[in-house]
Design a protein around this motif. Structure first.
Motif, short mmCIF file in Angstrom:
data_model
loop_
_atom_site.label_atom_id
_atom_site.label_comp_id
_atom_site.label_asym_id
_atom_site.label_seq_id
_atom_site.Cartn_x
_atom_site.Cartn_y
_atom_site.Cartn_z
N ILE A 163 0.99 -0.82 -0.31
CA ILE A 163 -0.27 -0.05 0.11
C ILE A 163 1.02 1.23 -0.16
O ILE A 163 0.35 1.83 -0.81
N ALA A 164 2.09 1.19 1.01
CA ALA A 164 2.32 2.25 0.56
C ALA A 164 3.64 2.25 -0.53
O ALA A 164 3.74 4.06 -1.04
N VAL A 165 3.66 1.58 -1.54
CA VAL A 165 4.62 1.95 -2.64
C VAL A 165 3.48 2.33 -3.34
O VAL A 165 3.20 2.99 -4.94
N LEU A 166 2.69 1.38 -3.76
CA LEU A 166 1.78 2.43 -4.71
C LEU A 166 1.20 4.03 -4.23
O LEU A 166 0.62 5.02 -5.31
N VAL A 167 0.63 4.55 -2.65
CA VAL A 167 0.25 5.65 -2.66
C VAL A 167 1.42 6.40 -3.12
O VAL A 167 1.44 7.76 -3.40
N ALA A 168 2.94 5.92 -2.71
CA ALA A 168 4.18 6.47 -3.27
C ALA A 168 4.24 7.48 -4.61
O ALA A 168 4.26 8.05 -5.62
N LEU A 169 3.75 6.56 -5.64
CA LEU A 169 3.88 5.95 -7.02
C LEU A 169 2.45 7.42 -7.61
O LEU A 169 3.40 7.64 -8.09
N PHE A 170 1.40 7.13 -7.14
CA PHE A 170 0.66 8.35 -7.33
C PHE A 170 1.01 9.32 -6.96
O PHE A 170 0.73 10.89 -7.39
N VAL A 171 1.79 9.25 -5.51
CA VAL A 171 2.07 10.68 -5.41
C VAL A 171 2.88 11.94 -6.17
O VAL A 171 3.50 12.59 -6.67
N LEU A 172 3.85 10.39 -6.69
CA LEU A 172 4.78 10.77 -7.75
C LEU A 172 4.27 11.44 -9.42
O LEU A 172 4.89 12.29 -9.43
N GLY A 173 3.39 10.56 -9.84
CA GLY A 173 2.73 11.29 -10.83
C GLY A 173 1.79 12.25 -10.69
O GLY A 173 2.27 12.76 -11.39
N ALA A 174 1.36 12.58 -9.46
CA ALA A 174 1.17 13.86 -9.37
C ALA A 174 1.64 15.20 -9.14
O ALA A 174 1.78 16.07 -10.22
N VAL A 175 3.13 14.79 -8.77
CA VAL A 175 4.02 15.57 -8.45
C VAL A 175 4.53 16.34 -9.58
O VAL A 175 4.53 16.89 -10.14
N ALA A 176 5.07 15.39 -10.59
CA ALA A 176 5.55 15.39 -11.91
C ALA A 176 4.17 15.58 -12.88
O ALA A 176 5.03 16.32 -13.73
N ALA A 177 3.05 15.60 -12.73
CA ALA A 177 2.20 16.41 -13.49
C ALA A 177 2.08 17.64 -13.17
O ALA A 177 1.07 18.52 -14.35
N ASN A 178 2.06 17.95 -12.24
CA ASN A 178 1.88 19.42 -11.55
C ASN A 178 2.94 20.40 -11.37
O ASN A 178 3.08 21.59 -11.76
N VAL A 189 3.57 18.73 -22.57
CA VAL A 189 1.72 19.08 -21.74
C VAL A 189 1.04 17.44 -22.40
O VAL A 189 -0.02 16.53 -21.99
N VAL A 190 1.19 17.42 -23.96
CA VAL A 190 0.67 16.35 -24.19
C VAL A 190 1.38 14.89 -23.96
O VAL A 190 0.63 13.99 -23.72
N VAL A 191 2.49 15.10 -23.82
CA VAL A 191 3.53 13.96 -23.77
C VAL A 191 3.24 13.28 -22.41
O VAL A 191 2.84 11.97 -22.26
N THR A 192 3.28 14.17 -21.56
CA THR A 192 2.73 13.74 -20.19
C THR A 192 1.62 13.38 -19.87
O THR A 192 0.79 11.89 -19.13
N GLY A 193 0.39 14.11 -21.13
CA GLY A 193 -0.96 13.83 -20.86
C GLY A 193 -0.94 12.30 -21.05
O GLY A 193 -2.89 11.50 -21.47
N VAL A 194 -0.44 11.61 -21.83
CA VAL A 194 -0.44 10.84 -23.10
C VAL A 194 0.15 9.44 -21.93
O VAL A 194 0.00 8.33 -21.78
N HIS A 195 1.77 9.62 -21.22
CA HIS A 195 2.54 8.62 -20.85
C HIS A 195 2.09 8.41 -19.14
O HIS A 195 2.34 7.19 -18.94
N LEU A 196 1.51 9.43 -18.76
CA LEU A 196 0.82 9.55 -16.93
C LEU A 196 -0.17 8.55 -17.24
O LEU A 196 0.48 7.66 -15.84
N PRO A 197 -1.09 8.12 -17.96
CA PRO A 197 -1.75 7.10 -17.65
C PRO A 197 -1.13 6.13 -17.83
O PRO A 197 -1.93 5.10 -17.22
#
Length: 458
Positions: A163-178, A189-197
């Motif tokens: 669970i800690a690993v999952l939370v850390a990865l989603f937080v990392l994705g949120a930081v990278a997106a913003n 923006v386009v590259v991030t919008g395609v690859h982050l999902p």
């Protein structure tokens, strides 16, 4: 049985094990087939690791544990079977499965509500879907996928470390997106919008496999889950589109135009909730979608094969190069992803013990056609980058993706050919595809985290 025993002796061991399994009256022949497939897959992996067939068989049987324990696991993965209560509770009159299903329903509703709240939370800070499209494009999957992962982690009873690993990865994705200063018209923006999902969906896969993340079979189960989830989601999206059109036109007929409600509430909130609901439906097995999906692959594989072959013929006939501008790059990458998806889902739905057939030859033709197109696109991208056009985030990302797809498709074609020539077991093709999933995850995270600063946030 000695270390020099051949396939006949190994098959005799499988037959003996199968007779023992079928002594259980609650297990039908089709159930024994799937259990035997599980055992054969383990034996194939151990033989590939260097064990002799008889040693591999003994180790695989021991790893499976007692039949009672295996049956319990099998029942959990096939919750639509009528004998679930027999295996899980030992008493056909025990209603233990009911509370579990109700708990799943309530947890799913809670996660769906969380996804809806996540979609609307930015509005509290003055961000709207219509006026802040760049923000929502980067963060769209962050609204719903963490809640789907939470539901799956709860279903799998994931350990705190996972669970800690999952939370850390989603937080990392949120930081990278913003965190990066990206302009609305930036290619990043386009590259991030395609690859982050892509990166976050494979995090969902980590929640799905939970503590069995090293298991090739569990990864293949996630591939199967992905195909079924996609079909459920599309069906709900079509229904939601009909509902939105019905609401809009009926209220417009009485002088009320619910455009704001449809665009700001119904569509975004419905889409976020549908992500979680679709996952719950796949887990609950409440329809026959798992039977429809293989039929769809059988239908679209020959159609896509014909389309790709026709395209290659047109390229040769006209001697016209491929346009590798942004829209064309996205189109060709999506095409290759669809081909890979057809291959993966066909593999997940195929009987691994069945001999090679005509459909396997058709799949080889599909993969080879896609491989040829991938080579053409790679040549064009490389030429544009080395010429006066220079490198851009789009072209660099497309170059990497096509190289990754090239390696996957090339080895898949070789394994398919070897399987058709009966030189390689089908399990080798499955292991290759499931083992390659981390490569896609690694590349997606590289594009999301490294590309924006590498290309000066262009």
């Amino acid at each position: 049985m000695t270390a020099h025993d051949g396939p006949e002796e190994l098959e005799a061991q499988f037959a003996q094990w199968r007779r023992y399994v079928l002594r259980r009256r609650e297990l039908q022949s089709v159930d024994a087939d799937e259990l035997e497939d599980h055992l054969r897959g383990s034996v194939d992996e151990l033989v590939a690791a260097g064990l002799s067939p008889d040693e591999a068989f003994l180790v695989a049987v021991k790893r499976m544990g007692s039949l009672d324990e295996l049956s319990r696991e099998f029942a959990r993965e096939h919750s639509d079977r009528l004998w679930k209560q027999l295996v899980l509770t030992g008493d056909s009159g025990n209603p233990a499965a009911g509370p579990r299903s109700r708990r799943d329903l309530w947890v799913m509703l809670g996660c769906a509500a969380g996804a809806v709240a996540s979609v609307k939370a930015p509005a509290l800070f003055g961000l709207s879907v219509d006026d802040d499209g760049s923000f929502y494009a980067r963060n769209a999957t962050l609204f719903a996928l963490p809640w789907l992962a939470a539901f799956l982690a709860w279903r799998r009873r994931a350990r705190p470390v996972m669970i800690a690993v999952l939370v850390a990865l989603f937080v990392l994705g949120a930081v990278a997106a913003n965190v990066y200063p990206l302009a609305d018209d930036s290619q990043s923006v386009v590259v991030t919008g395609v690859h982050l999902p892509i990166a976050l969906w494979l995090v969902v896969g980590l929640a799905y496999v939970a503590d069995d993340w090293r298991s090739s079979r569990r990864r293949m189960d996630f591939i199967r889950f992905t195909g079924e989830w996609f079909i459920y989601f599309v069906l709900m999206a079509l229904g939601g589109g009909v509902l939105a059109a019905f609401l809009f036109n009926t209220f417009a007929a009485i002088g009320i135009v619910p455009e704001a409600f449809v665009s700001q509430w119904l569509l975004p909130c419905g889409a976020a909730a549908a992500v979680v609901v679709a996952g719950w439906l796949v887990e609950a097995k409440q329809s026959v979608v798992e039977n429809i999906a293989p039929v769809l692959t059988r239908l679209f594989t020959p159609l896509f094969t014909a389309a790709l072959l026709a395209f290659l013929v047109a390229v040769v006939w006209t001697s016209h190069g491929i346009d590798v501008e942004r829209e064309a790059l996205i189109l060709f990458d999506l095409l290759l992803v669809v081909v890979l998806g057809l291959l993966l889902y066909s593999l997940s739905a195929r009987d691994p013990l069945a001999p090679p057939g005509a459909f396997d030859k058709l799949q080889l033709a599909l993969v080879v056609s896609a491989l040829a197109i991938d080579v053409l696109v790679l040549v064009e991208i490389t030429g544009r980058i080395t010429d006066n056009y220079g490198g851009t985030p789009n072209r660099a990302a497309a170059l990497g993706e096509n190289v990754i797809l090239l390696v996957n498709l090339a080895w898949s074609a070789w394994l398919l050919l070897s399987f058709l020539r009966r030189r390689t077991p089908f399990a080798a093709l499955e292991r290759w595809q499931t083992g390659y999933l981390p490569v896609y995850a690694a590349w997606a995270w590289i594009v999301v985290l490294v590309f924006p600063p590498l290309f000066s946030y262009a």
